[in-house]
Design an enzyme around this catalytic site. Structure first.
Site: not given
Ligand code: ATP
Ligand code: RIB
Length: 308
Positions: A17, A144, A227, A253-256
């Site tokens: 990244d 991916e 959130s 990487a929140a989702g990951d």
């Molecule tokens: P990203 O692509 O940014 O990695 P995402 O879009 O795949 O994330 P989100 O639904 O945004 O997934 O976030 C995944 C999880 O991360 C949420 O279910 C929650 O548990 C946590 N999370 C994300 N944003 C927040 C926040 N602002 N505050 C607290 N927890 C959060």
């Molecule tokens: O989910 C986050 C990831 O998406 C980043 O690390 C980037 O490499 C993209 O694949």
């Protein structure tokens, strides 16, 4: 799930990244001067494998890197996390995956990916490592790498009683093949991905989209809602598991982290609602830090946060 095994196999991408933090996202044609540059290990598959390993799971990564410096760095970085990388291939004459990421002052990101070797992970590569997949308790995947590879791995795993978890990220341009979804036990989309898969607007309520997926053959749907937390949908019932309150620095990487954590909890035999809460807690720590793998917490950090 295949209760004989605690192995979690992650099939997916790895990227390097290149991140610029900026005050706001540039509009098309615009240049915004950024504050800071970082080069970090990332890629949805590799991030999920790191989350599994740091949170105490038994992680095996199946992926493809290029024959360049980024590929060898990825391999050693993941091995250093205690992940089994013996199933990572090298695509000759091909670049490793790279992601260009902008992060704004609110911690939101926008990402473009040059897939490189990730796009070379073929069904035949999965066939070649079928032993590790059929011996797993859980198979965790994202989008991916080519969808036909994901579909092949899902079919193989499902036919051997392995629990198949799919995070359909990034959002697919087309609807997903029904034969893939039929082999998925737990589907974990965010709002955008749910919208793409279902064809229903998810900017407000996700109810219609969730209802439209009732007949697709996926046992459990977990919709991540940033959130707001995550919504568990199974057996016609819905349960919102709220997020933990934090001030986001970078949501990459929140989702990951959420997906990796959920799989670790399931591999420990915990029920889905506890697994989702564990995912919410682990991901809430990730969003308070910059970067992808750099931001993913250890089990000790999550346990400490749980005790507060
Ligand atoms: P990203 O692509 O940014 O990695 P995402 O879009 O795949 O994330 P989100 O639904 O945004 O997934 O976030 C995944 C999880 O991360 C949420 O279910 C929650 O548990 C946590 N999370 C994300 N944003 C927040 C926040 N602002 N505050 C607290 N927890 C959060
Ligand atoms: O989910 C986050 C990831 O998406 C980043 O690390 C980037 O490499 C993209 O694949």
């Amino acid at each position: 799930m295949n209760t004989k095994s605690n192995k979690i196999v992650i099939v997916g991408s790895s990227n390097t990244d290149m991140v610029v933090r900026c005050t706001r996202m540039p509009r098309p044609g615009e240049t915004v001067l950024g504050g800071e540059f970082m080069m970090n290990p990332g890629g949805k598959g590799a991030n999920q494998a790191v989350a599994v390993a740091r949170l105490g799971g038994n992680a095996f990564f199946v992926g493809m890197v290029g024959d360049d410096i980024f590929g060898s760095q990825t391999r050693s970085q993941l091995a250093g996390e205690g992940i089994d990388v013996s199933f990572v291939g090298t695509a000759a004459g091909c670049a490793s995956g790279v992601a260009l990421i902008n992060v704004d002052a609110e911690g939101e990101n926008s990402i473009s990916v040059a897939s490189g070797a990730n796009a070379r992970l073929m069904p035949s590569d999965i066939e070649a490592v079928s032993g590790v997949i059929v011996g797993a308790g859980i198979l965790l995947m994202q989008l991916e790498v080519p969808v036909e590879t994901v579909a092949y791995a899902a079919r193989l795993a499902k036919s051997h009683g392995v629990t198949v978890v799919l995070n359909p990220a990034p959002a697919p341009a087309d609807t997903l093949p029904p034969e893939l979804l039929e082999n998925v036990d737990i589907l974990i989309p965010n709002r955008t991905e749910l919208e793409m898969i279902s064809g229903h607007d998810c900017s407000g309520s996700v109810d219609e989209a969730v209802e439209s997926l009732a007949g697709i053959g996926v046992g459990t749907l977990v919709v991540t809602l940033g959130s707001k937390g995550a919504l568990i949908c199974r057996n016609g019932e819905r349960r919102l598991m709220p997020a933990f309150k934090v001030k986001p620095v970078d949501t990459t990487a929140a989702g990951d982290t959420f997906c990796g954590a959920l799989c670790v909890a399931l591999a420990e035999g915990r029920p889905i609602d506890e697994a989702v809460t564990f995912g919410n807690l682990a991901a809430s720590i990730t969003v308070t830090r910059a970067g992808a793998q750099n931001a993913i917490p250890t089990r000790a950090e999550v346990d400490r946060a749980a005790s507060l």
